[in-house]
Design a protein around this motif. Structure first.
Motif, PDB file in Angstrom:
ATOM      1  N   THR A  45       0.814  -0.947   0.040  1.00 38.29           N
ATOM      2  CA  THR A  45      -0.095  -0.094  -0.234  1.00 38.29           C
ATOM      3  C   THR A  45       0.938   1.359  -0.053  1.00 38.29           C
ATOM      4  N   ALA A  46       1.919   1.171   0.819  1.00 35.98           N
ATOM      5  CA  ALA A  46       2.833   2.504   0.896  1.00 35.98           C
ATOM      6  C   ALA A  46       3.427   2.699  -0.395  1.00 35.98           C
ATOM      7  N   GLY A  47       3.961   1.449  -0.991  1.00 35.69           N
ATOM      8  CA  GLY A  47       4.733   1.723  -2.383  1.00 35.69           C
ATOM      9  C   GLY A  47       3.989   2.326  -3.486  1.00 35.69           C
ATOM     10  N   LEU A  48       2.819   1.699  -3.446  1.00 35.12           N
ATOM     11  CA  LEU A  48       1.582   2.201  -4.561  1.00 35.12           C
ATOM     12  C   LEU A  48       1.215   3.443  -4.169  1.00 35.12           C
ATOM     13  N   TRP A  49       1.154   4.058  -2.926  1.00 34.48           N
ATOM     14  CA  TRP A  49       0.589   5.300  -2.853  1.00 34.48           C
ATOM     15  C   TRP A  49       1.579   6.230  -3.190  1.00 34.48           C
ATOM     16  N   LEU A  50       2.967   5.811  -2.893  1.00 37.33           N
ATOM     17  CA  LEU A  50       4.055   6.829  -3.049  1.00 37.33           C
ATOM     18  C   LEU A  50       4.227   7.139  -4.612  1.00 37.33           C
ATOM     19  N   ALA A  51       3.971   5.794  -5.371  1.00 40.12           N
ATOM     20  CA  ALA A  51       4.428   5.830  -6.935  1.00 40.12           C
ATOM     21  C   ALA A  51       3.158   6.768  -7.646  1.00 40.12           C
ATOM     22  N   ALA A 107       1.199   9.106  -5.896  1.00 33.08           N
ATOM     23  CA  ALA A 107       0.838  10.216  -5.715  1.00 33.08           C
ATOM     24  C   ALA A 107       2.207  11.150  -6.548  1.00 33.08           C
ATOM     25  N   ALA A 108       3.194  10.428  -6.821  1.00 29.35           N
ATOM     26  CA  ALA A 108       4.159  11.053  -7.556  1.00 29.35           C
ATOM     27  C   ALA A 108       3.840  11.386  -8.964  1.00 29.35           C
ATOM     28  N   VAL A 109       3.237  10.416  -9.441  1.00 33.69           N
ATOM     29  CA  VAL A 109       2.372  10.603 -10.907  1.00 33.69           C
ATOM     30  C   VAL A 109       1.635  11.813 -10.875  1.00 33.69           C
ATOM     31  N   ALA A 110       0.565  11.788  -9.813  1.00 40.07           N
ATOM     32  CA  ALA A 110      -0.510  12.707  -9.514  1.00 40.07           C
ATOM     33  C   ALA A 110       0.218  14.075  -9.471  1.00 40.07           C
ATOM     34  N   VAL A 118      -2.877  13.693  -3.404  1.00 36.98           N
ATOM     35  CA  VAL A 118      -1.518  13.274  -2.676  1.00 36.98           C
ATOM     36  C   VAL A 118      -1.398  13.027  -1.268  1.00 36.98           C
ATOM     37  N   SER A 119      -2.435  14.014  -0.542  1.00 39.63           N
ATOM     38  CA  SER A 119      -2.438  14.158   0.786  1.00 39.63           C
ATOM     39  C   SER A 119      -2.571  12.564   1.404  1.00 39.63           C
ATOM     40  N   PRO A 120      -1.840  12.527   2.467  1.00 35.06           N
ATOM     41  CA  PRO A 120      -2.181  11.250   3.162  1.00 35.06           C
ATOM     42  C   PRO A 120      -3.706  10.945   3.544  1.00 35.06           C
ATOM     43  N   VAL A 121      -4.253  12.194   3.968  1.00 25.62           N
ATOM     44  CA  VAL A 121      -5.646  12.021   4.416  1.00 25.62           C
ATOM     45  C   VAL A 121      -6.379  13.243   3.826  1.00 25.62           C
TER      46      VAL A 121
END
Length: 426
Positions: free
Chosen positions: A267-273, A275-278, A309-312
């Motif tokens: 989950t963390a890896g997908l989110w970082l990837a 979020a970077a694209v977004a 991109v915000s965590p919450v």
């Protein structure tokens, strides 16, 4: 606001007064519903702000309290926000509710004025500007993210107002960048506008915003050092202080991924990837919109990017939808854009994510688990679509409209009549 606009308002003062009454009457059922809630369910976020100010006045640790049960909400904002909340703390609870609710609608009014300025100023609509403004105010009031501003006593629409005014005011009486800096110091997420000012090379505004943010961040270390240290070195690092990150109301990319219940590392890896694209896509599109002279679209793109991109990102963080609608409407001459804006408005009026929760609860074989999850993430997925609409579809639509409006079929103004302007005159 220009002198011509001020004079026009002065000539129509009676119409504006009546329009204000129309807005108040339309908003009254919403305000009455939320301000007559049981006390422990009423404007619960305002209670957090006010209690944070009370903790300072009493000399107690700001980041160790929680509001009374059943809410048990901690103060999650930077320490300068607690300092500003002292003004709320000295009011009675009833007075604070009414003052804050009035402030929500005042901030919405300023946001609507700046965002829809081109449509309101275009003839023949300009002659009916008070009534058009009232209609827009009522429409925006019933967007779910704005309804939640009133329900919870939230600050988001004020932050939207500050960032929008700073970025699109043509001749601001404040140093450009100051309002972005103030918003960032109060709630961190508007810091995306520092990146926006940087990538669009609005250097003077960028340095002013950076200076203001730094000053208001460092000031609490001199005034309330214990609380400042507690926030930056402890409270900020605990995302669970914001509430259940997996809750339906979290419509950020991370929230949607958490609800897939994958391995935490995945989950963390997908989110970082993602979020970077977004972030790359959103800021690139915002830079193009700014270069085309369309600052409203640029602001809408940056606001949506922050939500994704915000965590919450709770549903009320999507108050940026007001600016998105204005970007889609433009000057109001393109009927296709008006229909698209109407569709977006309706989508964010109805409680789409909660329909997803109900669909999952229905436990229909095959259908409920998959479709329910998609609908539950409806507002976040909608934000992704809105970024695409503003970044890709809208420029093409402008070009098509300009070609259709030009007798020889040549290209008209690619941004619907706007021309690029230097940062100091936007």
């Amino acid at each position: 606001m220009t002198r011509v606009e001020v004079r026009a308002i002065a000539r129509q003062w009676w119409a504006w007064a009546l329009a204000a009454l129309v807005v108040a009457a339309a908003a009254a059922p919403l305000v009455h519903a939320w301000l007559t809630n049981p006390d422990d369910q009423r404007l619960v976020d305002l209670d957090v702000y006010r209690t944070g100010g009370q903790m300072l006045l009493q000399g107690r640790p700001v980041y160790e309290f929680a509001t009374p049960a059943p809410q048990l909400l901690p103060f999650t904002y930077p320490p300068v926000a607690a300092m500003l909340a002292v003004g709320l703390a000295v009011m009675s609870w009833d007075t604070a509710q009414w003052v804050w609710t009035a402030g929500v609608f005042a901030a919405l009014g300023v946001t609507v004025w700046f965002a829809f300025r081109d449509a309101l100023a275009r003839r023949p609509l300009a002659a009916y500007a008070p009534w058009a403004f009232a209609a827009l105010m009522v429409a925006c009031t019933y967007l779910m993210p704005i309804r939640d501003q009133v329900r919870f006593g939230q600050v988001d629409i004020l932050l939207v107002m500050l960032c929008l005014a700073d970025c699109v005011a043509r001749r601001p009486w404040w140093p450009r960048g100051f309002l972005v800096g103030l918003a960032t110091a109060v709630k961190l997420t508007p810091g995306v506008f520092l990146v926006y000012l940087l990538v669009t090379r609005q250097w003077r505004a960028f340095w002013m915003a950076s200076f203001t943010t730094s000053l208001l961040t460092l000031l609490p270390f001199a005034v309330i050092p214990r609380d400042a240290a507690a926030f930056w070195f402890s409270a900020l690092l605990d995302p669970e202080r914001l509430g259940s990150n997996a809750a339906t109301t979290n419509q950020s990319l991370r929230g949607m991924l958490i609800r897939l219940y994958l391995n935490d590392a995945v989950t963390a890896g997908l989110w970082l990837a993602l979020a970077a694209v977004a972030a790359w896509y959103g800021f690139t599109a915002a830079r193009r919109a700014y270069a085309a002279g369309d600052a409203v679209t640029a602001v809408a793109l940056v606001g949506l990017t922050a939500v994704l991109v915000s965590p919450v990102s709770w549903i009320h963080h999507l108050a940026w939808v007001v600016v998105v609608l204005a970007a889609l409407v433009g000057d109001g001459r393109d009927r296709v854009r008006l229909w698209v804006a109407a569709g977006v408005w309706l989508y964010y009026v109805v409680p789409v994510p909660w329909w997803g929760v109900s669909l999952k609860a229905a436990e229909i074989p095959v259908v409920s688990p998959v479709l329910g999850k998609i609908v539950q993430n409806g507002y976040g997925l909608g934000a992704i679509v809105l970024v695409w609409l503003l970044a890709s579809w809208l420029p093409r639509r402008r070009t098509a409209s300009a070609q259709a409006a030009t007798p020889d079929g040549g290209h008209g103004a690619g941004n619907g009549g706007a021309t690029p302007q230097p940062a100091d005159t936007l």
